[in-house]
Design a protein around this motif. Structure first.
Motif, PDB file in Angstrom:
ATOM      1  N   LYS A  60       0.827  -1.204   0.000  1.00 21.86           N
ATOM      2  CA  LYS A  60       0.000   0.000   0.000  1.00 21.86           C
ATOM      3  C   LYS A  60       0.863   1.257   0.000  1.00 21.86           C
ATOM      4  N   VAL A  61       1.987   1.223   0.691  1.00 18.93           N
ATOM      5  CA  VAL A  61       2.911   2.365   0.690  1.00 18.93           C
ATOM      6  C   VAL A  61       3.431   2.614  -0.720  1.00 18.93           C
ATOM      7  N   LEU A  62       3.871   1.574  -1.381  1.00 19.33           N
ATOM      8  CA  LEU A  62       4.421   1.712  -2.728  1.00 19.33           C
ATOM      9  C   LEU A  62       3.367   2.251  -3.696  1.00 19.33           C
ATOM     10  N   SER A  63       2.130   1.776  -3.556  1.00 13.90           N
ATOM     11  CA  SER A  63       1.048   2.267  -4.404  1.00 13.90           C
ATOM     12  C   SER A  63       0.764   3.741  -4.147  1.00 13.90           C
ATOM     13  N   ALA A  64       0.777   4.143  -2.873  1.00 23.81           N
ATOM     14  CA  ALA A  64       0.508   5.540  -2.521  1.00 23.81           C
ATOM     15  C   ALA A  64       1.627   6.451  -3.012  1.00 23.81           C
ATOM     16  N   ILE A  65       2.870   5.976  -2.956  1.00 26.66           N
ATOM     17  CA  ILE A  65       3.985   6.767  -3.484  1.00 26.66           C
ATOM     18  C   ILE A  65       3.776   7.031  -4.974  1.00 26.66           C
ATOM     19  N   ALA A  66       3.402   6.002  -5.703  1.00 23.33           N
ATOM     20  CA  ALA A  66       3.166   6.157  -7.139  1.00 23.33           C
ATOM     21  C   ALA A  66       2.007   7.124  -7.405  1.00 23.33           C
ATOM     22  N   ASP A  67       0.921   7.017  -6.615  1.00 20.40           N
ATOM     23  CA  ASP A  67      -0.240   7.893  -6.798  1.00 20.40           C
ATOM     24  C   ASP A  67       0.123   9.348  -6.522  1.00 20.40           C
ATOM     25  N   ALA A  68       0.826   9.588  -5.425  1.00 19.79           N
ATOM     26  CA  ALA A  68       1.200  10.966  -5.077  1.00 19.79           C
ATOM     27  C   ALA A  68       2.181  11.546  -6.090  1.00 19.79           C
ATOM     28  N   ALA A  69       3.104  10.715  -6.560  1.00 21.66           N
ATOM     29  CA  ALA A  69       4.071  11.181  -7.554  1.00 21.66           C
ATOM     30  C   ALA A  69       3.373  11.579  -8.847  1.00 21.66           C
TER      31      ALA A  69
ATOM     32  N   ALA B 156      11.401   5.665  -3.988  1.00 21.52           N
ATOM     33  CA  ALA B 156      11.776   7.083  -3.905  1.00 21.52           C
ATOM     34  C   ALA B 156      12.664   7.468  -5.077  1.00 21.52           C
ATOM     35  N   ARG B 157      13.613   6.619  -5.361  1.00 19.23           N
ATOM     36  CA  ARG B 157      14.554   6.875  -6.460  1.00 19.23           C
ATOM     37  C   ARG B 157      13.840   6.834  -7.815  1.00 19.23           C
ATOM     38  N   SER B 158      12.958   5.863  -8.012  1.00 22.83           N
ATOM     39  CA  SER B 158      12.256   5.708  -9.275  1.00 22.83           C
ATOM     40  C   SER B 158      11.354   6.897  -9.579  1.00 22.83           C
ATOM     41  N   HIS B 159      10.660   7.402  -8.540  1.00 24.67           N
ATOM     42  CA  HIS B 159       9.734   8.519  -8.734  1.00 24.67           C
ATOM     43  C   HIS B 159      10.370   9.871  -8.425  1.00 24.67           C
ATOM     44  N   HIS B 160      11.624   9.847  -7.979  1.00 23.63           N
ATOM     45  CA  HIS B 160      12.367  11.052  -7.605  1.00 23.63           C
ATOM     46  C   HIS B 160      11.570  11.897  -6.602  1.00 23.63           C
ATOM     47  N   VAL B 161      11.209  11.246  -5.486  1.00 29.90           N
ATOM     48  CA  VAL B 161      10.466  11.914  -4.427  1.00 29.90           C
ATOM     49  C   VAL B 161      11.148  11.643  -3.080  1.00 29.90           C
ATOM     50  N   VAL B 162      10.944  12.559  -2.159  1.00 30.52           N
ATOM     51  CA  VAL B 162      11.387  12.371  -0.785  1.00 30.52           C
ATOM     52  C   VAL B 162      10.254  11.678  -0.027  1.00 30.52           C
ATOM     53  N   VAL B 163      10.579  10.621   0.706  1.00 30.73           N
ATOM     54  CA  VAL B 163       9.567   9.840   1.424  1.00 30.73           C
ATOM     55  C   VAL B 163       9.879   9.837   2.918  1.00 30.73           C
ATOM     56  N   VAL B 164       8.877  10.138   3.730  1.00 35.29           N
ATOM     57  CA  VAL B 164       8.999  10.067   5.185  1.00 35.29           C
ATOM     58  C   VAL B 164       8.038   8.983   5.659  1.00 35.29           C
ATOM     59  N   LEU B 165       8.584   7.939   6.251  1.00 34.17           N
ATOM     60  CA  LEU B 165       7.792   6.754   6.603  1.00 34.17           C
ATOM     61  C   LEU B 165       8.006   6.375   8.060  1.00 34.17           C
ATOM     62  N   GLY B 166       6.910   6.097   8.765  1.00 36.57           N
ATOM     63  CA  GLY B 166       6.997   5.607  10.130  1.00 36.57           C
ATOM     64  C   GLY B 166       6.953   4.090  10.157  1.00 36.57           C
ATOM     65  N   VAL B 167       7.852   3.480  10.938  1.00 38.15           N
ATOM     66  CA  VAL B 167       7.905   2.017  11.027  1.00 38.15           C
ATOM     67  C   VAL B 167       8.079   1.574  12.474  1.00 38.15           C
ATOM     68  N   ASN B 168       7.661   0.344  12.742  1.00 34.46           N
ATOM     69  CA  ASN B 168       8.075  -0.349  13.952  1.00 34.46           C
ATOM     70  C   ASN B 168       9.413  -0.995  13.621  1.00 34.46           C
ATOM     71  N   GLU B 169      10.482  -0.463  14.171  1.00 33.89           N
ATOM     72  CA  GLU B 169      11.815  -0.971  13.874  1.00 33.89           C
ATOM     73  C   GLU B 169      12.206  -2.056  14.874  1.00 33.89           C
ATOM     74  N   ARG B 170      12.687  -3.174  14.362  1.00 33.91           N
ATOM     75  CA  ARG B 170      13.216  -4.227  15.229  1.00 33.91           C
ATOM     76  C   ARG B 170      14.736  -4.170  15.213  1.00 33.91           C
ATOM     77  N   ASP B 171      15.307  -3.984  16.380  1.00 32.15           N
ATOM     78  CA  ASP B 171      16.759  -4.005  16.540  1.00 32.15           C
ATOM     79  C   ASP B 171      17.081  -5.131  17.514  1.00 32.15           C
ATOM     80  N   HIS B 172      17.284  -6.342  16.985  1.00 35.08           N
ATOM     81  CA  HIS B 172      17.509  -7.541  17.785  1.00 35.08           C
ATOM     82  C   HIS B 172      16.311  -7.757  18.714  1.00 35.08           C
ATOM     83  N   GLY B 173      16.480  -7.594  20.024  1.00 29.67           N
ATOM     84  CA  GLY B 173      15.408  -7.913  20.955  1.00 29.67           C
ATOM     85  C   GLY B 173      14.543  -6.748  21.364  1.00 29.67           C
ATOM     86  N   SER B 174      14.668  -5.608  20.690  1.00 26.78           N
ATOM     87  CA  SER B 174      13.873  -4.429  21.048  1.00 26.78           C
ATOM     88  C   SER B 174      13.160  -3.864  19.831  1.00 26.78           C
TER      89      SER B 174
END
Length: 342
Positions: A27-36, A91-109
């Motif tokens: 869904k993120v990739l689709s939205a990037i394409a739509d906004a671009a 981002a590179r393909s559409h030449h856009v800046v993307v700001v994305l929020g994620v749940n990041e996993r760093d080993h056990g946290s």
């Protein structure tokens, strides 16, 4: 610094594919394409959108949320990893800046992490929410000061904060002092009700006025059937509605397009950077309106060190230290505590 350019920004209000990292990324990739296609140069997504915000932690007591917490671990994002490669490629393909929020996993946290990808696909900022809010403290670890920085991108100088970090005036000032032109705000959406939406609108409009910058805010949204997926309890379902306000605000505190408060959509507006000068001509909080002789902020921008230091060659005193330091542009109204580069 270009003071007269125009940048088209997009704030995406969107629902995740619950319990599916891959589905949400699609869904993120689709939205990037739509906004671009609509001419956007900057595209902002909601807080911890990939794989999804941990709504379970808001409605379940800790003793009951173990299985959902573990499922989030399995679907979380490693940085760098396959997800970041896919977003960077888009981002590179559409030449856009993307700001994305994620749940990041760093080993056990897990961490509430904001990622900024430049228009060439480079990951120019990875920052973690410095203090998870209320129920979130059972899910995420704490971030550090290394992410309290503004980065140069193809869309301008960008800073970012997540949700109630906007109620931390010193965190906001740390970004203001680095002369952010566009502030990217992220909230979960579909929580608490209209009062949450009202409060976040106050927060983003106030920051725009005080910082003299544009604010692009993105909130998530849950469809009714998704709320039922999260909980069958109708009383608890009520607190997973409302609270959406995806919007773009000028340095004068004005909405530049109609905010999105319900459903999915993309708020789009053109950011005329000359409005930054127009606002700061009258009130520059980190310039002619500041009083550094009276008030100063000290920021520790060192990354939180890992507790292990592996010595590799005692004879030469060389060592591998699991530490990192951020880069910072000096400002006379802020002092920085930062380890020297190794």
């Amino acid at each position: 610094m270009n003071h007269s350019r125009i940048v088209r920004a997009a704030a995406v209000q969107i629902s995740p594919v619950l319990f599916s990292r891959d589905g949400t990324v699609e869904k993120v990739l689709s939205a990037i394409a739509d906004a671009a296609k609509q001419g956007a140069h900057l595209i902002v997504f909601p807080e911890t959108f990939v794989p999804y915000y941990p709504y379970f932690s808001f409605i379940q007591p800790p003793v009951l949320m173990g299985s959902e917490h573990l499922r989030l671990y399995e679907e979380a994002v490693e940085v760098p990893g396959l997800v970041t490669e896919e977003i960077a490629s888009a981002a590179r393909s559409h030449h856009v800046v993307v700001v994305l929020g994620v749940n990041e996993r760093d080993h056990g946290s897990l961490y509430n992490t904001q990622l900024v990808f430049d228009a060439d696909g480079t990951l120019v900022l990875k920052r973690r929410k410095i203090t998870p809010t209320y129920h979130e403290r059972m899910v995420w670890g704490q971030g550090d000061g290394s992410g309290l920085k503004v980065v140069e991108t193809a869309a301008g100088r960008i800073g970012a904060l997540a949700c109630w970090e906007h109620y931390n005036p010193l965190a906001r000032f740390a970004l203001m002092a680095q002369h952010e032109q566009i502030h990217c705000a992220q909230f979960p959406g579909s929580m608490v009700g209209q009062i949450f939406a009202d409060q976040l609108e106050v927060a983003i409009r106030h920051h725009a006025l005080e910082a003299g910058c544009f604010v692009v805010n993105s909130t998530g949204w849950l469809a009714p059937e998704q709320i039922e997926q999260i909980t069958p309890d109708e009383n608890l379902q009520r607190v997973l509605r409302g609270g959406c306000h995806s919007a773009i605000v000028s340095p004068e505190g004005k909405h530049l397009c109609e905010p999105i408060t319900e459903g999915e959509g993309i708020a789009i507006a053109d950011l005329d950077f000359s409005l930054i000068t127009k606002r700061k001509r009258m009130m520059d909080s980190v310039g002619h309106y500041a009083r550094s002789d009276l008030l100063q902020l000290q920021v520790n921008m060192n990354a939180k060190p890992v507790t292990v230091n592996l010595e590799t060659d005692l004879a030469t005193d060389s060592a591998i230290e699991f530490t990192n330091s951020g880069k910072f542009l000096p400002n006379p109204y802020i002092s920085v505590s930062q380890a020297p580069d190794k």
